[in-house]
Design an enzyme around this catalytic site. Structure first.
Site, PDB file in Angstrom:
ATOM      1  N   HIS A  19       2.886   2.197  11.623  1.00 33.99           N
ATOM      2  CA  HIS A  19       3.453   3.481  11.204  1.00 33.99           C
ATOM      3  C   HIS A  19       2.980   4.684  12.017  1.00 33.99           C
ATOM      4  O   HIS A  19       3.033   5.819  11.559  1.00 33.99           O
ATOM      5  CB  HIS A  19       3.170   3.733   9.715  1.00 33.99           C
ATOM      6  N   GLN A  48      -6.734  -1.249   2.059  1.00 30.02           N
ATOM      7  CA  GLN A  48      -6.155  -1.015   3.376  1.00 30.02           C
ATOM      8  C   GLN A  48      -7.061  -0.031   4.125  1.00 30.02           C
ATOM      9  O   GLN A  48      -7.242   1.108   3.702  1.00 30.02           O
ATOM     10  CB  GLN A  48      -4.746  -0.445   3.277  1.00 30.02           C
ATOM     11  N   TYR A  64      -0.078   5.476  13.075  1.00 34.05           N
ATOM     12  CA  TYR A  64      -1.464   5.915  12.902  1.00 34.05           C
ATOM     13  C   TYR A  64      -2.315   5.383  14.061  1.00 34.05           C
ATOM     14  O   TYR A  64      -1.782   4.816  15.017  1.00 34.05           O
ATOM     15  CB  TYR A  64      -1.987   5.489  11.539  1.00 34.05           C
ATOM     16  N   PRO A  74       0.823  -1.210   0.000  1.00 35.91           N
ATOM     17  CA  PRO A  74       0.000   0.000   0.000  1.00 35.91           C
ATOM     18  C   PRO A  74       0.853   1.254   0.000  1.00 35.91           C
ATOM     19  O   PRO A  74       1.791   1.370   0.784  1.00 35.91           O
ATOM     20  CB  PRO A  74      -0.810  -0.130   1.302  1.00 35.91           C
ATOM     21  N   HIS A 116      -4.845  -1.235   8.746  1.00 39.25           N
ATOM     22  CA  HIS A 116      -3.587  -0.488   8.917  1.00 39.25           C
ATOM     23  C   HIS A 116      -3.350  -0.287  10.411  1.00 39.25           C
ATOM     24  O   HIS A 116      -3.902   0.615  11.034  1.00 39.25           O
ATOM     25  CB  HIS A 116      -3.690   0.854   8.205  1.00 39.25           C
ATOM     26  N   GLY A 117      -2.500  -1.149  10.965  1.00 42.92           N
ATOM     27  CA  GLY A 117      -2.157  -1.050  12.375  1.00 42.92           C
ATOM     28  C   GLY A 117      -0.706  -0.681  12.587  1.00 42.92           C
ATOM     29  O   GLY A 117      -0.102  -1.090  13.588  1.00 42.92           O
TER      30      GLY A 117
END
Length: 370
Positions: A174, A104, A176, A27, A171-172
């Site tokens: 980076h 994602q 966020y 992604p 998306h778990g």
């Protein structure tokens, strides 16, 4: 090498995914979706990668319906009739080219700034109102906020399934929102979501459980996680294999089918005393399918350790070490980022050992690619 390259091009299946090979498009945020709707140009962009023989495409981050989920203009949403229709067209184009695709699902948390649409007056939401240790931004989430976000993730997954996506990725990573709950540096809560690693993982577990309840037992859930954070490239979510085992075990039990272990360089060992990278440790500890990622096919990062230098150049390099690790079953799938962004036919060229056809490129050269 020939045996290992053949392994890269062998089919791979898990639940709703049935891939023609073990390559994955990583992604990558692009900001080419005006009004938060993926256009026909976005569909064409993903179709080109499917035509290039990518096994699984994971889309750029697409933000869920919670009012504070988005952090950037011109990125796609995954709610509302117009955005879902746009994604349905993307799916149809990828399927027509023989590929498979997963969105994602994304909530940026305290990365958000007031003034970003579509809900411009909404503050950032995060576990403790922190962007990074010692730096506040936005508001700490209440239980009602948490419940709303969990439901938004679950509904996005169900909508994705209903319009034809082959799987979803949470998306778990980076730094966020989901990762902000995981990371002690941004999670200073003293309730059931804060404190110990087990409690900090609870929010992610609830999201996975809610998605599983919506999509059923046979739809593939991918979960992307990382040690590093955009707020701190040197951060470590789990300091030891034992901590990593605890963290991954909770998510695995909740219903994760595939882990996407995000590292900046796939060849870097994760813990002292072992050559295994993060993906390798993840597979060893969970026995679940794992995706590796991190400068595949390239020799360097654009971004230095200080998070400031964006002027570098990356050059194509061999993939012998990657193939050796794949041959040793260190991981199951290989995600390609910038190399595939610059060349939609990268997978086919690797398949015929035509690396010399791939040209060096800089960060500037990527900015206008579609």
């Amino acid at each position: 090498m020939s045996t290992n390259i053949e392994k890269l091009f062998k089919p791979f299946a898990v639940k709703s995914l049935s891939l023609k090979n073990k390559t994955v498009m990583a992604p990558m945020t692009r900001a080419f979706s005006p009004n938060y709707v993926p256009s026909k140009e976005v569909a064409a962009y993903y179709r080109r990668r499917a035509e290039g023989n990518v096994g699984l495409i994971i889309t750029e981050g697409t933000f869920i319906s919670h009012k504070g989920a988005n952090g950037y203009e011109n990125v796609p949403a995954i709610y509302g009739a117009e955005a879902l229709a746009g994604w349905k067209h993307v799916v149809e184009e990828v399927h027509a080219a023989g590929g498979q695709i997963a969105p994602q699902l994304w909530h940026v948390g305290s990365v958000r700034k007031v003034g970003i649409g579509p809900n411009k007056d909404v503050p950032a939401y995060s576990p403790s109102g922190l962007f990074k240790p010692g730096a506040e931004n936005g508001v700490a989430m209440t239980q009602d906020d948490i419940n709303e976000v969990v439901e938004s993730f679950a509904q996005a997954a169900l909508d994705a399934k209903n319009i034809g996506f082959d799987a979803i990725e949470v998306h778990g990573a980076h730094g966020y929102l989901v990762d902000q709950f995981f990371w002690e540096g941004t999670n200073q809560r003293d309730d059931k979501y804060g404190g110990s690693l087990e409690k900090r993982t609870r929010f992610g577990v609830e999201i996975v459980e809610a998605i599983r309840a919506k999509v059923g037992a046979d739809f593939t859930i991918i979960f992307r996680f990382s040690q590093w954070k955009q707020q701190d490239y040197t951060a470590k979510l789990c300091q030891t294999p034992a901590e990593l085992a605890t963290f991954l075990g909770l998510l695995s039990d909740a219903g994760v089918d595939v882990f996407h272990a995000s590292t900046r360089r796939f060849w870097v060992s994760e813990f002292e005393g072992s050559d295994l990278n993060l993906a390798g440790w993840t597979k060893k500890l969970t026995n679940k399918p794992v995706i590796t990622v991190g400068n595949v096919g390239l020799d360097a990062d654009f971004i230095g350790e200080g998070n400031k230098d964006l002027s570098g150049t990356s050059n194509p390099t061999g993939i012998d070490e990657l193939l050796e690790r794949l041959g040793n079953d260190e991981f199951d799938l290989v995600a390609i980022g910038r190399a595939l962004l610059v060349d939609p036919d990268w997978v086919n060229k690797i398949g015929v050992n035509a690396l010399e056809q791939i040209k060096p490129f800089t960060k500037k050269s990527l900015m206008s690619l579609s």
